[in-house]
Design an enzyme around this catalytic site. Structure first.
Site, mmCIF file in Angstrom:
data_model
loop_
_atom_site.group_PDB
_atom_site.id
_atom_site.type_symbol
_atom_site.label_atom_id
_atom_site.label_comp_id
_atom_site.label_asym_id
_atom_site.label_seq_id
_atom_site.Cartn_x
_atom_site.Cartn_y
_atom_site.Cartn_z
ATOM 1 N N SER A 254 0.968 -1.209 0.086
ATOM 2 C CA SER A 254 -0.052 -0.188 -0.044
ATOM 3 C C SER A 254 0.905 1.217 -0.037
ATOM 4 O O SER A 254 2.227 1.104 0.369
ATOM 5 C CB SER A 254 -0.963 -0.036 1.020
ATOM 6 O OG SER A 254 -0.276 0.096 2.445
ATOM 7 N N LYS A 255 0.466 2.426 -0.097
ATOM 8 C CA LYS A 255 1.205 3.503 -0.365
ATOM 9 C C LYS A 255 1.924 3.635 0.913
ATOM 10 O O LYS A 255 3.182 3.741 0.853
ATOM 11 C CB LYS A 255 0.147 4.641 -0.317
ATOM 12 C CG LYS A 255 0.697 6.033 -0.918
ATOM 13 C CD LYS A 255 0.737 6.068 -2.422
ATOM 14 C CE LYS A 255 1.550 7.144 -2.994
ATOM 15 N NZ LYS A 255 2.252 6.801 -4.185
ATOM 16 N N ARG A 256 1.471 3.527 2.078
ATOM 17 C CA ARG A 256 2.211 3.745 3.391
ATOM 18 C C ARG A 256 3.145 2.429 3.506
ATOM 19 O O ARG A 256 4.201 2.911 4.045
ATOM 20 C CB ARG A 256 1.174 3.498 4.553
ATOM 21 C CG ARG A 256 1.307 4.047 5.640
ATOM 22 C CD ARG A 256 0.092 4.038 6.783
ATOM 23 N NE ARG A 256 -0.479 2.658 6.514
ATOM 24 C CZ ARG A 256 0.159 1.748 7.353
ATOM 25 N NH1 ARG A 256 1.011 1.688 7.952
ATOM 26 N NH2 ARG A 256 -0.644 0.522 7.556
ATOM 27 N N ALA A 257 2.850 1.518 3.124
ATOM 28 C CA ALA A 257 3.688 0.168 3.386
ATOM 29 C C ALA A 257 4.724 -0.047 2.041
ATOM 30 O O ALA A 257 4.714 -1.052 1.646
ATOM 31 C CB ALA A 257 3.110 -0.994 3.725
ATOM 32 N N GLU A 264 8.611 8.571 -7.492
ATOM 33 C CA GLU A 264 8.739 9.196 -6.123
ATOM 34 C C GLU A 264 10.211 8.863 -5.833
ATOM 35 O O GLU A 264 11.147 9.737 -5.279
ATOM 36 C CB GLU A 264 7.939 8.565 -5.143
ATOM 37 C CG GLU A 264 6.670 9.468 -4.674
ATOM 38 C CD GLU A 264 5.703 8.556 -4.249
ATOM 39 O OE1 GLU A 264 5.213 8.949 -3.000
ATOM 40 O OE2 GLU A 264 5.494 7.476 -4.269
#
Ligand code: GLU
Length: 482
Positions: A254-257, A264
């Protein structure tokens, strides 16, 4: 082995991230290893999911990583077009072929009828699959309903009495899927658009793809695709499914993980070869367990035999480490060129001529190109009470003051303002006045940068330039401000 042709087939639904760029990396490495061709195909038939601008972004990300393609939407090739949205005529001709041979049929079942089947399946009353209603229609009825313009999808007629569908996978070995699990899937929707499992096979045949290398998430699609290859009388390609990539927490990316996009990573200053290296190790290992590998070494070593089956985990620390390794292997000229865009000249107005020396003084501390900005403070501390105090303390000691003034005077005479000769010059002044080691280097370094620890003294001097270095030493020794 027949000529190796691999493909990367992204859908333009956003930028590439560590999970989906891996298929591109492996297909490219594998094609280059075998002297084959790498094809870029854009799977953009799902118009609702297409995100404007993402195709350009994908091409940019691949280009940045150094993954060049031999055929693709922007450069054409013998199997053009390479965008599925432009291949409708090819799909339609193939649908007609399957209809003629009876390997596909028109289905008029309404959504409501199908929903009822699904509902019964959910309640566990029946297997949740298409019951074959329209497969059994008489030819005349089918023709009449089509002629009347009744909306229809086209379904693939899964061969009768198929117990097992065997798939040979280069990574997961031989896998058998129960024939019952596969119902007569839709290959063309009622609006005329074909579905993924059909288009992908038509394209893989037409583009003579020898190896289909992709994430294991697609394994469940493979039996359907294999049946379409068979129905079209084409040899199946070799399939190789790469293990799942999970976040550092063992959960779905996920974006966070850790599902950082390639864009980026680039803007955070990771070198492209480090990202390539990192991604190639998600599910694959070098035969000698080497980890720091450049593109040419990866091309030479890659092979499906060393792709593992267990989940790969994104590990930000490893990415950081690989990044530092690749960065440290760059020449000063390359590194200077790469870090320049990451530095805000408003913050650190370093003359262009001095800049390589600044990079040289700080390079051993960098993990990414963007780190330079932070470490610049070592050489250009600005106003900092702690640093002012450290410098002021030097002034209290008359012999230190004298030493600094002597060193400054000698430095004025150094013609070759380079790290090596500068270090030697300071040592020789020290020898002349009888000071060496920490007694010499600590005060000089503190006078220059406000700390007795830090980069090599010769490199600091080279980075600051003669005028600034001498000015700082005199200011500390005298009463002038720094
Ligand atoms: N368009 C598919 C995807 O983005 C490609 C699947 C395949 O490689 O067959 O996942």
């Amino acid at each position: 082995m027949t000529a190796v042709r691999t493909r990367f087939a992204p859908s333009p639904t956003g930028r590439l991230h560590l999970g989906n760029v891996r298929a591109a990396v492996f297909n490219w490495l594998f094609a280059r290893h075998h002297g084959g061709r790498f094809v870029l195909r854009i799977e953009d038939t799902d118009v609702e999911r297409n995100v404007p601008g993402s195709l350009e972004g994908i091409l940019e990300d691949l280009g940045w990583l150094g993954l060049d393609w031999d055929e693709g939407p922007d450069r054409g090739g013998p199997h053009a077009p390479y965008r599925q949205s432009e291949r409708a005529a090819i799909y339609e001709a193939t649908v007609q072929r399957l209809l003629t041979t009876g390997a596909a049929y028109a289905c008029f079942c309404s959504d409501a009828e199908l929903e009822e089947v699904a509902e019964r399946g959910r309640e566990g009353r029946e297997v949740r699959r298409y019951p074959g209603t329209c497969r059994r229609l008489a030819a005349e009825e089918r023709a009449a309903r089509l002629a009347s313009g009744e909306p229809a999808v086209i379904r693939f007629a899964v061969p009768e009495g198929l117990d097992e569908i065997e798939i040979e996978d280069e990574v997961f070995g031989s896998i058998s899927f129960p024939g019952n699990d596969i119902d007569d899937f839709v290959i063309r929707r009622s609006d005329g658009r074909v579905t993924y499992n059909f288009a992908v096979v038509v394209d893989d045949i037409d583009m003579e793809i020898s190896h289909v290398i992709r994430g294991v998430g697609h394994l469940s699609n493979t039996p359907k695709q294999a049946l379409v290859f068979d129905a079209l009388g084409a040899d199946r390609p070799r399939f190789a499914h790469l293990p799942t990539v999970l976040g550092p927490d063992g959960r779905k990316l996920s974006k966070r993980a850790g599902a950082l996009s390639v864009a980026e990573l680039r803007s955070r200053g990771y070198p492209a070869p480090a990202v390539l290296n990192y991604v190639s190790l998600l599910g694959w290992s070098h035969p000698d367990e080497r980890e720091v590998l450049g593109a040419a070494e990866l091309v030479a070593a890659v092979g499906l035999d060393r792709v593992g089956r267990s989940d790969a985990h994104v590990d930000p620390d490893k990415l950081e480490w690989l990044s530092a390794q690749h960065l440290s292997a760059e020449s000063l000229t390359e590194l200077t060129h790469h870090v320049r865009p990451f530095l805000d000249p408003e913050h650190f107005p370093v003359e262009a001529e001095r800049f390589p020396a600044v990079v040289d003084a700080l390079r051993s501390r960098l993990s990414t190109y963007a780190d330079l900005e932070h470490h610049m403070r070592l050489l250009f501390p600005g106003d900092d009470p702690e640093i002012d105090a450290a410098r002021a303390a030097l002034r209290e000691n008359p012999s230190v003051k004298a030493l600094l003034l002597t060193v400054a005077a000698d430095l004025e005479d150094v013609g070759d303002w380079e790290a090596g000769p500068l270090g030697a010059a300071v040592r020789s002044t020290g020898a002349r006045v009888g000071v060496r080691g920490a007694g010499l280097f600590h005060p000089v370094r503190t006078a220059l940068i406000g700390s007795s620890e830090g980069p090599d003294l010769g490199k600091i001097l080279a980075a600051l330039g003669k005028a600034e270095a001498v000015r700082r030493m005199r200011a500390v020794a005298g009463s002038g401000s720094v």
